[in-house]
Scaffold this motif. Structure first.
Motif, short mmCIF file in Angstrom:
data_model
loop_
_atom_site.label_atom_id
_atom_site.label_comp_id
_atom_site.label_asym_id
_atom_site.label_seq_id
_atom_site.Cartn_x
_atom_site.Cartn_y
_atom_site.Cartn_z
N THR A 1 5.42 39.34 -2.14
CA THR A 1 5.04 39.30 -3.76
C THR A 1 6.51 39.53 -4.48
O THR A 1 6.40 38.88 -5.47
CB THR A 1 4.38 40.63 -3.94
OG1 THR A 1 3.16 40.92 -3.32
CG2 THR A 1 3.89 40.97 -5.52
N GLY A 2 7.40 40.25 -3.80
CA GLY A 2 8.68 40.28 -4.46
C GLY A 2 9.31 38.78 -4.56
O GLY A 2 9.96 38.28 -5.49
N GLU A 3 9.15 37.99 -3.56
CA GLU A 3 9.52 36.65 -3.67
C GLU A 3 8.69 35.47 -4.42
O GLU A 3 9.30 34.87 -4.87
CB GLU A 3 9.76 36.21 -2.11
CG GLU A 3 10.69 36.93 -1.11
CD GLU A 3 11.20 36.19 0.10
OE1 GLU A 3 10.72 34.99 0.13
OE2 GLU A 3 11.86 36.56 0.71
N VAL A 4 7.45 35.96 -4.59
CA VAL A 4 6.74 35.19 -5.60
C VAL A 4 7.30 35.36 -6.84
O VAL A 4 7.40 34.42 -7.73
CB VAL A 4 5.30 35.48 -5.28
CG1 VAL A 4 4.31 35.17 -6.75
CG2 VAL A 4 4.49 35.03 -4.28
N PHE A 5 7.53 36.74 -7.32
CA PHE A 5 8.14 36.97 -8.42
C PHE A 5 9.60 36.58 -8.56
O PHE A 5 9.98 36.10 -9.80
CB PHE A 5 7.91 38.32 -8.98
CG PHE A 5 6.63 38.74 -9.26
CD1 PHE A 5 6.00 38.46 -10.63
CD2 PHE A 5 5.70 39.46 -8.59
CE1 PHE A 5 4.80 38.59 -10.90
CE2 PHE A 5 4.40 39.61 -8.81
CZ PHE A 5 3.68 39.23 -9.97
#
Length: 219
Positions: free
Chosen positions: A124-128
């Motif tokens: 999720t952090g990498e998506v954002f």
């Protein structure tokens, strides 16, 4: 003698008061503290809320400013019936899962569940963070490879790891609906798993609520 009796009486009274306080705490509901009290969007409050609903656990939802002082740096925060309140999404998922019967029994499965929760947070952090589609697709292929034949992420069945991963796919779907994350492909095993999760009453209820996973501005 009088001093001894008074001391003994005070000791009994203290034990009684501690017991009453303990019983009072045990009868308290869970309390989820999150932005908008989850009326505007679910965000990181989705997983603990879904688990509480799935377990039919009594719970309240309040604004972050209502959380006890010192509970954590940022929401979500969850207060437990025993009286303590914690923050940090990963820790909350595991703790709520244990509290409502969604934790695996074996130490190995618990460790794997914790890893999967952390994996979901990292992805999720990498998506954002705007990582390229190639990297995100590698993450998703890895995650898909962890879906077991029973349709869940652990051989022992449904667990807090499953609930923790659902918001990731919701975020991806939300971003793609806005024309973002071009080239990111969710593998078929994850789509089938998401469909299975969507059949759970609690998940279906949240899906039908009309409350988005995130505001449009964050997608």
């Amino acid at each position: 003698m009088l001093r001894s009796l008074v001391g003994s009486e005070m000791c009994i009274r203290d034990r009684y008061q501690r017991r009453v306080r303990g019983l009072s705490r045990a009868n308290m509901p869970f309390t989820l503290y999150y932005h908008t009290a989850c009326t505007g969007f679910y965000g990181r409050g989705w997983a603990p809320l879904a688990m509480l609903k799935h377990a039919k656990a009594e719970h309240d939802i309040k604004e972050p400013q209502d959380a006890p002082e010192g509970s954590g740096f940022a929401p979500p925060m969850v207060g437990f019936p025993e009286g303590h309140t914690i923050a940090q999404t990963n820790a909350i998922c595991a703790a709520v899962g244990r509290a409502v019967g969604l934790a695996p029994e074996s130490a190995a499965d618990q460790a794997k569940a914790d890893q999967l929760v952390a994996d979901a947070g990292d992805i999720t952090g990498e998506v954002f963070g705007g990582k390229p589609a190639e990297r995100l697709n590698k993450w998703l292929e890895y995650l898909a490879g962890n879906v077991k034949e029973n349709g869940y992420f652990l051989e022992s069945g449904l667990s807090y790891a499953d609930f923790a991963i659902v918001p990731l796919l919701k975020v991806i779907a939300g971003k793609q609906s806005k024309g973002n994350l071009e080239g990111v492909v969710v593998p078929e095993p994850l789509l089938k798993w998401e469909e299975r999760m969507g059949a759970l009453d609690a998940v279906a209820e949240l899906n039908a609520s009309g409350v988005p996973i995130l505001p449009d501005a964050m997608l």
